[in-house]
Design a protein around this motif. Structure first.
Motif, PDB file in Angstrom:
ATOM      1  N   SER A 158       0.865  -1.183   0.000  1.00 54.44           N
ATOM      2  CA  SER A 158       0.000   0.000   0.000  1.00 54.44           C
ATOM      3  C   SER A 158       0.902   1.234   0.000  1.00 54.44           C
ATOM      4  O   SER A 158       2.076   1.169   0.361  1.00 54.44           O
ATOM      5  N   ARG A 159       0.307   2.361  -0.382  1.00 56.73           N
ATOM      6  CA  ARG A 159       1.032   3.627  -0.377  1.00 56.73           C
ATOM      7  C   ARG A 159       1.621   3.923   1.008  1.00 56.73           C
ATOM      8  O   ARG A 159       2.760   4.346   1.134  1.00 56.73           O
TER       9      ARG A 159
ATOM     10  N   ARG B  19      -0.526  -4.403   2.703  1.00 57.36           N
ATOM     11  CA  ARG B  19      -1.290  -4.130   1.481  1.00 57.36           C
ATOM     12  C   ARG B  19      -2.465  -3.223   1.712  1.00 57.36           C
ATOM     13  O   ARG B  19      -2.922  -3.087   2.806  1.00 57.36           O
TER      14      ARG B  19
END
Ligand SMILES: Nc1ncnc2c1ncn2[C@@H]1O[C@H](COP(=O)(O)OP(=O)(O)OP(=O)(O)O)[C@@H](O)[C@H]1O
Ligand SMILES: [Mg+2]
Length: 355
Positions: free
Chosen positions: A253-254, A355
């Motif tokens: 994930s970012r 994630r």
């Protein structure tokens, strides 16, 4: 009451059906909640039937009627025409109890049994339903709070990205071209030399800020390449030999990506600032449950124990900030160091939080 202690909505719904059984007993029962859009009831828990997940759109069903009336509906015997719903079979006893808190209607509990359980039991069930409503409301508020915290974090991320872009596309090129202008002016006076040196420093510092904020490379290249580029830059500047052993971390994930990047870069910054190292090793390792990033140097090292359990030096915020950032991902930071024996910083994050 146990209902107040449920840890998740699912657990709460199960507990409510259990408590309902204790209160009135039933052949089958279900609990439905109004979905986020407010246009359907969803069965969230059921006993004696396999209704879970069933959607009942807004309409004339008994459940919706009970919600609209904000009052329980009892059905006994042959279908009652007053309800506007035609039954194809007789119902010995059914109770539909709305879950109401203040002005809000959250859902319903449906109970089916062989006969009327008695008014006292029904009255008790209504009290239970009120408590359940409060518990649901509280849980919803708590969920909102968590969502809000998450949003704040990603807002911070967004601010960083904007700042990085401004620095990268706005300030950095101006500094670089001022530096180039000065050099090409071929004026060899002391003030010009000083100004050139200052500009060089400004460029370097801007790069460093960019590195810790969020470099464009993190978006363009992903964690591994961005981290590796940052480590190589620092190795060039500080004169280390850099050894890299980097696995592919898989999709991130970012948040996870930038947390890992920032914490690892902070560890590398510490090596540059404090270690006077010759060799630095950057490793990214995937185990079954965790992702680990090691930054190991052969520099001065330091006595971690002198700063207590957490190994945090009062008035210095690098390691503290790293720990705090990692905590958001359920991760931790391990510091292994001894004076004269170098330092290994190990970043450990559970894979299911990446994630
Ligand atoms: N790789 C390293 N080698 C030697 N000493 C280190 C290393 N990493 C950290 N230290 C020691 O740990 C201390 C705490 O590090 P920390 O990053 O928390 O603070 P800082 O780097 O001094 O300041 P800040 O990061 O807030 O600018 C440092 O002051 C330094 O003494
Ligand atoms: Mg530091």
């Amino acid at each position: 009451m146990r209902i107040g202690n449920a840890a998740s909505p699912e657990e709460l719904f199960e507990l409510m059906l259990e408590a309902t059984h204790e209160a009135v007993g039933y052949d089958s029962a279900s609990l439905m909640t109004v979905d986020a859009a407010g246009d359907a009831l969803i069965v969230r828990a059921a006993r004696g039937s396999r209704l879970e997940g069933t959607r009942v759109p807004v309409g004339p069903s008994i459940s919706w009627q009970a919600l609209e009336r904000r009052a329980p509906i009892v059905i006994e015997g042959p279908a009652a025409p007053s309800l506007g719903t035609t039954y194809t079979k007789d119902v010995p006893f059914a109770l539909c109890l709305p879950l109401v808190v203040g002005a809000k209607t959250l859902g319903v509990i449906n109970v089916n049994r062989g006969g009327h359980p008695g008014d006292d039991a029904v009255a008790f069930l209504r009290i239970l339903a009120d408590q359940a409503g409060f518990a649901m409301e509280r849980m919803e508020l708590y969920g909102d709070l968590q969502h809000f915290t998450g949003q704040l974090l990603s807002q911070e991320e967004e601010h960083r990205r904007r700042l990085a872009r401004d620095l990268h596309d706005g300030l950095a090129p101006i500094l670089v071209s001022a530096h180039a202008q000065l050099q090409s002016a071929a004026v060899d006076s002391e003030p010009v030399q000083k100004a050139t040196a200052l500009l060089r420093r400004a460029i370097r510092e801007t790069r460093e800020i960019l590195g810790t904020v969020r470099p464009a490379t993190l978006d363009d290249l992903g964690l591994v390449a961005a981290l590796s580029a940052a480590a190589r830059d620092m190795a060039d500047e500080a004169g280390w030999t850099l050894e890299e052993a980097v696995d592919d971390p898989g999709p991130l994930s970012r948040e996870a990506e930038s947390t890992l990047y920032r914490v690892a870069v902070e560890a590398l910054n510490n090596v540059k600032k404090h270690a006077a190292a010759h060799e630095v090793r950057l490793a990214l390792l995937k185990t079954e449950d965790t992702l680990e990033i090691d930054v190991a140097d052969d520099g001065h090292g330091f006595a971690t124990e002198q700063w207590g359990e957490a190994g945090i030096r009062p008035g210095h915020f690098g390691l503290l900030g790293m720990r705090e950032r990692l905590a958001f991902l359920g991760g931790l930071l391990k510091v292994q160091s001894k004076p004269g024996e170098g330092t290994t910083i190990r970043i450990v994050v559970p894979r299911d939080r990446l994630r």
